[in-house]
Each structure stands twice: as C-alpha cells, then as structure tokens.
Design a protein around this motif. Structure first.
Motif, PDB file in Angstrom:
ATOM      1  N   VAL A   1       8.531 130.127  26.677  1.00  0.00           N
ATOM      2  CA  VAL A   1       9.497 129.955  27.751  1.00  0.00           C
ATOM      3  C   VAL A   1      10.476 131.112  27.711  1.00  0.00           C
ATOM      4  CG1 VAL A   1       9.323 127.442  27.871  1.00  0.00           C
ATOM      5  CG2 VAL A   1      10.983 128.488  26.328  1.00  0.00           C
ATOM      6  N   ARG A   2      10.884 131.567  28.847  1.00  0.00           N
ATOM      7  CA  ARG A   2      11.829 132.682  28.962  1.00  0.00           C
ATOM      8  C   ARG A   2      12.543 132.556  30.294  1.00  0.00           C
ATOM      9  NH1 ARG A   2       6.718 134.321  29.134  1.00  0.00           N
ATOM     10  NH2 ARG A   2       6.851 135.030  26.976  1.00  0.00           N
ATOM     11  N   ALA A   3      13.501 133.413  30.545  1.00  0.00           N
ATOM     12  CA  ALA A   3      14.190 133.409  31.830  1.00  0.00           C
ATOM     13  C   ALA A   3      13.163 133.601  32.950  1.00  0.00           C
ATOM     14  CB  ALA A   3      15.241 134.508  31.871  1.00  0.00           C
ATOM     15  N   GLY A   4      13.180 132.701  33.918  1.00  0.00           N
ATOM     16  CA  GLY A   4      12.225 132.730  35.013  1.00  0.00           C
ATOM     17  C   GLY A   4      11.113 131.714  34.870  1.00  0.00           C
ATOM     18  N   SER A   5      10.957 131.135  33.657  1.00  0.00           N
ATOM     19  CA  SER A   5       9.913 130.117  33.466  1.00  0.00           C
ATOM     20  C   SER A   5      10.244 128.866  34.259  1.00  0.00           C
ATOM     21  CB  SER A   5       9.788 129.762  31.979  1.00  0.00           C
ATOM     22  OG  SER A   5       9.337 130.867  31.215  1.00  0.00           O
ATOM     23  N   VAL A   6       9.226 128.237  34.828  1.00  0.00           N
ATOM     24  CA  VAL A   6       9.382 126.990  35.577  1.00  0.00           C
ATOM     25  C   VAL A   6       8.914 125.839  34.705  1.00  0.00           C
ATOM     26  CG1 VAL A   6       8.709 125.706  37.640  1.00  0.00           C
ATOM     27  CG2 VAL A   6       9.054 128.181  37.772  1.00  0.00           C
ATOM     28  N   MET A   7       9.761 124.834  34.548  1.00  0.00           N
ATOM     29  CA  MET A   7       9.483 123.713  33.669  1.00  0.00           C
ATOM     30  C   MET A   7       8.858 122.554  34.437  1.00  0.00           C
ATOM     31  SD  MET A   7      10.715 125.150  30.994  1.00  0.00           S
ATOM     32  CE  MET A   7      10.791 123.867  29.750  1.00  0.00           C
ATOM     33  N   SER A   8       8.145 121.714  33.706  1.00  0.00           N
ATOM     34  CA  SER A   8       7.527 120.526  34.299  1.00  0.00           C
ATOM     35  C   SER A   8       8.586 119.500  34.689  1.00  0.00           C
ATOM     36  CB  SER A   8       6.553 119.907  33.290  1.00  0.00           C
ATOM     37  OG  SER A   8       6.211 118.584  33.655  1.00  0.00           O
ATOM     38  N   MET A   9       8.339 118.801  35.782  1.00  0.00           N
ATOM     39  CA  MET A   9       9.238 117.731  36.198  1.00  0.00           C
ATOM     40  C   MET A   9       9.080 116.500  35.330  1.00  0.00           C
ATOM     41  SD  MET A   9      11.104 118.749  38.728  1.00  0.00           S
ATOM     42  CE  MET A   9      11.772 117.116  38.960  1.00  0.00           C
ATOM     43  N   LEU A  10       7.870 116.238  34.833  1.00  0.00           N
ATOM     44  CA  LEU A  10       7.579 114.986  34.137  1.00  0.00           C
ATOM     45  C   LEU A  10       7.515 115.108  32.626  1.00  0.00           C
ATOM     46  CD1 LEU A  10       4.783 113.567  36.481  1.00  0.00           C
ATOM     47  CD2 LEU A  10       7.164 112.832  36.344  1.00  0.00           C
ATOM     48  N   TRP A  11       7.067 116.243  32.120  1.00  0.00           N
ATOM     49  CA  TRP A  11       6.833 116.355  30.687  1.00  0.00           C
ATOM     50  C   TRP A  11       7.900 117.158  29.949  1.00  0.00           C
ATOM     51  CZ3 TRP A  11       2.817 116.064  34.201  1.00  0.00           C
ATOM     52  CH2 TRP A  11       1.931 114.996  34.010  1.00  0.00           C
ATOM     53  N   SER A  12       8.798 117.796  30.651  1.00  0.00           N
ATOM     54  CA  SER A  12       9.896 118.503  29.979  1.00  0.00           C
ATOM     55  C   SER A  12      11.180 117.693  30.093  1.00  0.00           C
ATOM     56  CB  SER A  12      10.109 119.892  30.602  1.00  0.00           C
ATOM     57  OG  SER A  12      10.749 119.807  31.863  1.00  0.00           O
ATOM     58  N   ALA A  13      12.048 117.812  29.088  1.00  0.00           N
ATOM     59  CA  ALA A  13      13.340 117.120  29.143  1.00  0.00           C
ATOM     60  C   ALA A  13      14.174 117.653  30.306  1.00  0.00           C
ATOM     61  CB  ALA A  13      14.085 117.317  27.826  1.00  0.00           C
ATOM     62  N   THR A  14      14.079 118.946  30.563  1.00  0.00           N
ATOM     63  CA  THR A  14      14.824 119.564  31.666  1.00  0.00           C
ATOM     64  C   THR A  14      14.432 118.946  33.005  1.00  0.00           C
ATOM     65  OG1 THR A  14      14.808 121.639  30.405  1.00  0.00           O
ATOM     66  CG2 THR A  14      15.428 121.765  32.736  1.00  0.00           C
ATOM     67  N   GLY A  15      13.136 118.884  33.255  1.00  0.00           N
ATOM     68  CA  GLY A  15      12.662 118.325  34.516  1.00  0.00           C
ATOM     69  C   GLY A  15      13.016 116.853  34.665  1.00  0.00           C
ATOM     70  N   ARG A  16      12.976 116.117  33.568  1.00  0.00           N
ATOM     71  CA  ARG A  16      13.290 114.686  33.648  1.00  0.00           C
ATOM     72  C   ARG A  16      14.750 114.439  34.041  1.00  0.00           C
ATOM     73  NH1 ARG A  16       9.966 111.873  28.557  1.00  0.00           N
ATOM     74  NH2 ARG A  16       7.879 112.471  29.303  1.00  0.00           N
ATOM     75  N   VAL A  17      15.658 115.313  33.590  1.00  0.00           N
ATOM     76  CA  VAL A  17      17.059 115.154  33.999  1.00  0.00           C
ATOM     77  C   VAL A  17      17.191 115.348  35.503  1.00  0.00           C
ATOM     78  CG1 VAL A  17      19.377 116.126  33.823  1.00  0.00           C
ATOM     79  CG2 VAL A  17      18.018 115.772  31.763  1.00  0.00           C
ATOM     80  N   PHE A  18      16.568 116.385  36.036  1.00  0.00           N
ATOM     81  CA  PHE A  18      16.607 116.599  37.486  1.00  0.00           C
ATOM     82  C   PHE A  18      15.964 115.428  38.220  1.00  0.00           C
ATOM     83  CE2 PHE A  18      17.051 121.247  36.526  1.00  0.00           C
ATOM     84  CZ  PHE A  18      18.219 121.443  37.242  1.00  0.00           C
ATOM     85  N   LEU A  19      14.842 114.944  37.717  1.00  0.00           N
ATOM     86  CA  LEU A  19      14.142 113.835  38.351  1.00  0.00           C
ATOM     87  C   LEU A  19      15.003 112.578  38.370  1.00  0.00           C
ATOM     88  CD1 LEU A  19      11.533 112.574  39.525  1.00  0.00           C
ATOM     89  CD2 LEU A  19      10.803 112.139  37.155  1.00  0.00           C
ATOM     90  N   GLY A  20      15.702 112.313  37.276  1.00  0.00           N
ATOM     91  CA  GLY A  20      16.481 111.085  37.185  1.00  0.00           C
ATOM     92  C   GLY A  20      17.793 111.115  37.931  1.00  0.00           C
ATOM     93  N   LEU A  21      18.395 112.310  38.064  1.00  0.00           N
ATOM     94  CA  LEU A  21      19.763 112.361  38.578  1.00  0.00           C
ATOM     95  C   LEU A  21      19.932 113.148  39.872  1.00  0.00           C
ATOM     96  CD1 LEU A  21      21.594 112.928  35.168  1.00  0.00           C
ATOM     97  CD2 LEU A  21      21.290 110.781  36.406  1.00  0.00           C
TER      98      LEU A  21
END
Length: 282
Positions: free
Chosen positions: A148-168
């Motif tokens: 992972v680096r600047a510009g990487s796109v994270m998963s909505m379901l399997w990454s903690a980052t994506g889950r925060v966006f999904l939930g909130l």
C-alpha cells in the motif's frame, strides 16, 4: 515689577497619551471571545438572559460585550425579538476558515504522532471515485512490508479503512461499491465476512464502535484499526488507519492502538470544525 513665573511645560511622559493596560486589554478580548463562542455553542441565536447564564456572567456585562461585537459586525440583533445571532462578519470569517480546513493537511501531525508512539504504519484516506484512496502515509523505521502506498485504493469490505466509510458515510455510491465487491468476491473471501447480511452487519458494528478493525482479511498477516475524521457538518471526510504485522498488533476496538487512533482522529475532526465529545473506542 514682579513677573509671574512661566508656566511649567509638561514632561515628555505626561504628554504621551495613556495606553490601556495590556493585561486588561487581553482579559477584555478573552471575555469577548467567551461571549462570542458561548453564542455559537448554544445555537448561534439566543436572548441576553440565556446567553449570560450560559457563559456565567451578569447580563449587564454580557450586554456591554455584545454591543462591541455588534459594532464590528460579529453579532447582530433581531429588533423584533431582541435576540442576538451571529453576524455577517463572523460568517465571512467562518467561510475563510472552512476553505482552509483541508483534512489531509490537518491529519499529517496525527500520523506522525501515531507512527512515533505506536511504531506502526499509519495513513489517511479519503473517498475517491474508485473507493477509499490513501493520500498520505507514514512508516516507522522498520516498516512492515505491505503493498500500500499513496494512491492505493482500499477495499470497502475487507479493509478497516473501507469499513469505516461503509458504516458512517451514508451515500448510495458507497453502498454500491460494497455491493459490487461482494458480488465479485470468491467463496473464500466471502467466508471472511459476517453472514447472512455482511454489509448490514459491518455497518452496525462500525456505528456501534465508531471505528473498525481487521485481522488477516485484506492482507494476509496484516491487522489494522481505522477511525473516522468528521468535518464541520458532521460528515466523514477522511479515515485515519494504523496497520502492522498481526503477530504484534492488537486490532481490538478497545485496545491501546484503537484508542490512540480514535483520539487522533477526533483531534483532527476538531481542527476541521467538528464539535461534540470524542467517540469511545469499543
């Protein structure tokens, strides 16, 4: 004939205008800011008695400061109700501050503090048109090797980052991204999600904890904790994430790492104008 003595000239010190005591000026300015912030804190519209009670000063004293604030356009008054409200100059000041409220810039000190205190990789991500996108990353002296680096796109379901966006982040496009990921997932990937309602369950978990954590779901051998950054409207505008090797990384939502990440995310939210108590991890 005896002459009258010539009038004495004033000394240079006496000729100078008296300047107000600096400490008194500073104290007056502080009191004025207390009144102004008090008005904002109770909704930006209040009567004199309610405002005086809120800031713990006498109505007469608060009225004197309100008059000064009105002269500068920071406060205005409704002639019909006699209630005070935030003035046009303050609105212009607020708009200027909001234009500078850039979440990535304000999150940078938080990333550095987390990197130094926890010795883990930290990054801040925003929601892009392809998903949660890393904008700034900080790595410790001995970084964990992750792709992972600047510009990487994270998963909505399997990454903690994506889950925060999904939930909130209550937006149709966010839900659609999650549904598309779920539809394209293999059986092995689906097995890593809660069932029978993976998306709904993840949303409820994040909303309850106001953060998200994963262990070996997005990257094998990697755990992560993520927390939301809110803007002045209360909308999630970014997510701060810490990650590390699962063997030495505690991803529990009430653990030391989660508490630190949530604390830094809340501090960043305050800089962006968000108000309210910090969310408790766990």
């Amino acid at each position: 004939m005896k002459q009258s003595p010539a009038p004495s000239l004033p000394s240079a010190e006496a000729a100078l205008p008296r300047l107000p005591d600096r400490r008194q000026s500073v104290q007056s300015a502080q009191t004025g800011m207390v009144v102004l912030k008090g008005l904002a804190n109770i909704g930006g519209n209040a009567g004199l008695t309610a405002l005086a009670a809120h800031v713990g000063e006498s109505p007469a004293k608060v009225h004197r400061y309100l008059v000064s604030l009105m002269q500068e356009g920071l406060v205005d008054q409704d002639p019909a109700t006699q209630r005070y409200f935030l003035g046009p100059e303050l609105i212009r000041i607020g708009l200027a501050a909001m234009r500078q409220a850039e979440p990535i810039r304000h999150a940078e000190p938080a990333l550095i503090r987390l990197r130094e205190s926890l010795e883990v990789t930290c990054f801040v991500a925003v929601m892009g048109n392809r998903g949660p996108t890393i904008m700034r990353i900080e790595e410790p002296g001995l970084p964990v090797t992750v792709n992972v680096r600047a510009g990487s796109v994270m998963s909505m379901l399997w990454s903690a980052t994506g889950r925060v966006f999904l939930g909130l982040l209550d937006e149709a496009s966010v839900r659609q991204m999650a549904e598309s990921e779920l539809a394209a997932a293999t059986d092995d990937m689906r097995a890593l999600l809660p069932s029978p309602d993976p998306i709904g369950t993840l949303q409820r978990e994040v909303r309850a904890a106001c953060c998200a954590s994963v262990r070996d779901t997005y990257l094998r051998g990697i755990s992560a904790v993520a927390a939301p950054v809110f803007d002045f409207t209360g909308r999630v505008c970014a997510v701060i994430t810490a990650l590390g090797a699962s063997g030495g990384f505690d991803p529990s939502v009430d653990g030391r790492i989660a508490i630190a990440v949530c604390r830094e995310a809340h501090a960043t939210s305050l800089k962006l104008g968000c108000v309210g108590p910090p969310p408790a991890a766990g």
